[in-house]
Design an enzyme around this catalytic site. Sequence first.
Site, PDB file in Angstrom:
ATOM      1  N   LYS A 165       0.834  -1.195   0.000  1.00 60.91           N
ATOM      2  CA  LYS A 165       0.000   0.000   0.000  1.00 60.91           C
ATOM      3  C   LYS A 165       0.873   1.251   0.000  1.00 60.91           C
ATOM      4  O   LYS A 165       1.972   1.220   0.556  1.00 60.91           O
ATOM      5  CB  LYS A 165      -0.857   0.041   1.279  1.00 60.91           C
ATOM      6  CG  LYS A 165      -2.030  -0.907   1.308  1.00 60.91           C
ATOM      7  CD  LYS A 165      -2.816  -0.732   2.607  1.00 60.91           C
ATOM      8  CE  LYS A 165      -3.960  -1.731   2.714  1.00 60.91           C
ATOM      9  NZ  LYS A 165      -5.013  -1.550   1.709  1.00 60.91           N
ATOM     10  N   ARG A 200     -10.238 -11.632   1.686  1.00 63.71           N
ATOM     11  CA  ARG A 200     -11.038 -12.733   1.113  1.00 63.71           C
ATOM     12  C   ARG A 200     -10.280 -14.048   1.193  1.00 63.71           C
ATOM     13  O   ARG A 200     -10.877 -15.116   1.284  1.00 63.71           O
ATOM     14  CB  ARG A 200     -11.465 -12.364  -0.309  1.00 63.71           C
ATOM     15  CG  ARG A 200     -10.356 -12.176  -1.279  1.00 63.71           C
ATOM     16  CD  ARG A 200     -10.780 -11.378  -2.509  1.00 63.71           C
ATOM     17  NE  ARG A 200     -10.773  -9.934  -2.259  1.00 63.71           N
ATOM     18  CZ  ARG A 200     -11.122  -9.008  -3.151  1.00 63.71           C
ATOM     19  NH1 ARG A 200     -11.529  -9.367  -4.346  1.00 63.71           N
ATOM     20  NH2 ARG A 200     -11.089  -7.734  -2.836  1.00 63.71           N
TER      21      ARG A 200
HETATM   22  N1  BES Z   1      -8.121  -3.771   4.306  1.00 61.90           N
HETATM   23  C1  BES Z   1      -8.296  -3.344   2.969  1.00 61.90           C
HETATM   24  C2  BES Z   1      -9.635  -2.618   2.743  1.00 61.90           C
HETATM   25  C3  BES Z   1      -9.811  -1.298   3.435  1.00 61.90           C
HETATM   26  C4  BES Z   1      -9.415  -0.132   2.806  1.00 61.90           C
HETATM   27  C5  BES Z   1     -10.395  -1.213   4.680  1.00 61.90           C
HETATM   28  C6  BES Z   1      -9.593   1.084   3.425  1.00 61.90           C
HETATM   29  C7  BES Z   1     -10.571   0.003   5.315  1.00 61.90           C
HETATM   30  C8  BES Z   1     -10.168   1.158   4.688  1.00 61.90           C
HETATM   31  C9  BES Z   1      -8.269  -4.540   2.023  1.00 61.90           C
HETATM   32  O1  BES Z   1      -7.480  -5.606   2.415  1.00 61.90           O
HETATM   33  C10 BES Z   1      -7.760  -4.067   0.688  1.00 61.90           C
HETATM   34  O2  BES Z   1      -6.696  -3.525   0.670  1.00 61.90           O
HETATM   35  N2  BES Z   1      -8.524  -4.266  -0.358  1.00 61.90           N
HETATM   36  C11 BES Z   1      -8.163  -3.832  -1.659  1.00 61.90           C
HETATM   37  C12 BES Z   1      -8.626  -4.873  -2.656  1.00 61.90           C
HETATM   38  C13 BES Z   1      -8.138  -4.649  -4.060  1.00 61.90           C
HETATM   39  C14 BES Z   1      -6.640  -4.791  -4.114  1.00 61.90           C
HETATM   40  C15 BES Z   1      -8.799  -5.650  -4.983  1.00 61.90           C
HETATM   41  C16 BES Z   1      -8.842  -2.491  -1.917  1.00 61.90           C
HETATM   42  O3  BES Z   1      -9.991  -2.317  -1.492  1.00 61.90           O
HETATM   43  O4  BES Z   1      -8.208  -1.628  -2.515  1.00 61.90           O
HETATM   44 ZN    ZN Z   2      -5.430  -5.430   1.872  1.00 62.26          ZN
END
Ligand code: BES
Ligand code: ZN
Length: 484
Positions: free
Chosen positions: A261, A335
């Site tokens: 990230k 997931r």
């Molecule tokens: N934990 C994050 C989702 C999240 C983002 C929760 C902001 C709370 C605040 C999750 O694991 C994630 O990073 N998801 C990605 C999925 C994508 C790479 C398909 C996302 O939502 O960007």
């Molecule tokens: Zn994530």
Amino acid sequence: MSIEVKVSDAPSAESEDRAQSTVIGIYSGGLPATASAPSLDEARAKRRNFEGKTNQSLVDDSSGSMVIYGGLGDKAELTLDDLRRFGALAVRSSSRQASVDVLLPDELPAGVSVADATRAITEGALLGCYKFTEYKSKKDPSKIETVVVVGGDAEAARIGTRVAKAICLARDLVNHPASALTPIRMAEIATEVASENGLDIKIWDENEIADEGFGGLQGVSLGSDQPPRMIKLTYNPEGATKSLAFVGKGITFDSGGLSLKPADGMVTMKTDMSGAAAVLAAMSVVKEVVTDIKVVGFMAVTENLPGPRATKPGDVLTARNGKTMEVLNTDAEGRLVLSDALSLAVEEDVDAIVDIATLTGACLVALGAEIAGLMTNNDQFGDEVAAAADRAGEPVWKLPLPKRYRKHIDSEIADMKNIGAPRGLAGALSAGLFLQEFVGDKPWVHLDIAGPARAEGDDGYIVKGGTGFSVRTLLETAVGRSQQ
Ligand code: BES
Ligand code: ZN
Ligand code: ZN
């Protein structure tokens, strides 16, 4: 939390050595909710712009004793959540008093009992004075020792206290830094919760996770030094005829893994275990609200880091139910860990499953920070959980799981891939469709709490930081099932 909530039939007597306040509900337009209460000085209210709206308060100490008027909003539309907010307002405007009398409104809306109202005020009061001061040298605690719900129901105050304490436990877990709340620590806390509340507990360590085919959880954990844990808590009251499973995403820190990230996106990622925290908290009090349902809580707990053994984009993992998952983005890890926990819930052969996860940024974009996305494979159960969320004062909004979008998670080499359509289109739905692959034909609801798990500021009984969102929805879901 050392504040005690009690009930009494009449307002407390003034005491010389104990600062006290009395909190009176006022409906929009200035109508007092309790006829016996000191009446509102209307001219003064007008000068201070106090209109009896929710979250508004007016302090009056002109008579020597401290009276606080708290807004309840429209009388015809009074909800339990307004009473929760009223409870929070009562303690927040009285933080220098040792004791607070909160007067229960004389008339309650149809379907709301004195017990329901007492519980809501109790929950609001205790949640409203929540503070996470673990790491502050100056703790600056509230002076309040006692909240008395005048006209309230004692058993409801007791249950409300237990529920609020559970929600505060979830908030604490979310607010602790990731390096303090590791998967091992989470398992230790779950063990304590289990022994204090008569729950059975089973914990899978890293070797058992590998040996027993939890490929999703194992794959996500590989980039970290901290070993993962799968945790199962069981409440199985004698004579239970129904059953439910709660499943929580427990990423104690989500760096994104090798699909790292950006710095800004990582700042709040200690909160990525909010789903697991809600499950643990709900399990800690479920015995207070239902006695005829077996409830099983599963928590898939790990860090998601980019260490040298980390899962790489393109790797294929095999979940507990045998399905294969191509990992194209290691940041879509929720997931992957849920695949194993949901598989276990299906093996448990429960009647229905609810999972809770801070799953997608897409859901946060779609519904904002205060509303959770609800997805389901069974409209009836979906409606049941939505009704529970409504009673709980936790807003949810139903999103679809369109069959036509299943193709978005088709993988070239495995049963599915862990990302959806390009540009993240319908990202919350592809995540939901992915999870659906692991629930078989069990009635199942998925709550994406990426928004409401965390609050950016104080609002009513919500305090900046971890909110404990969905603990009450889980409990109300169990209550709803029990009454069916
Ligand atoms: N934990 C994050 C989702 C999240 C983002 C929760 C902001 C709370 C605040 C999750 O694991 C994630 O990073 N998801 C990605 C999925 C994508 C790479 C398909 C996302 O939502 O960007
Ligand atoms: Zn994530
Ligand atoms: Zn995550």
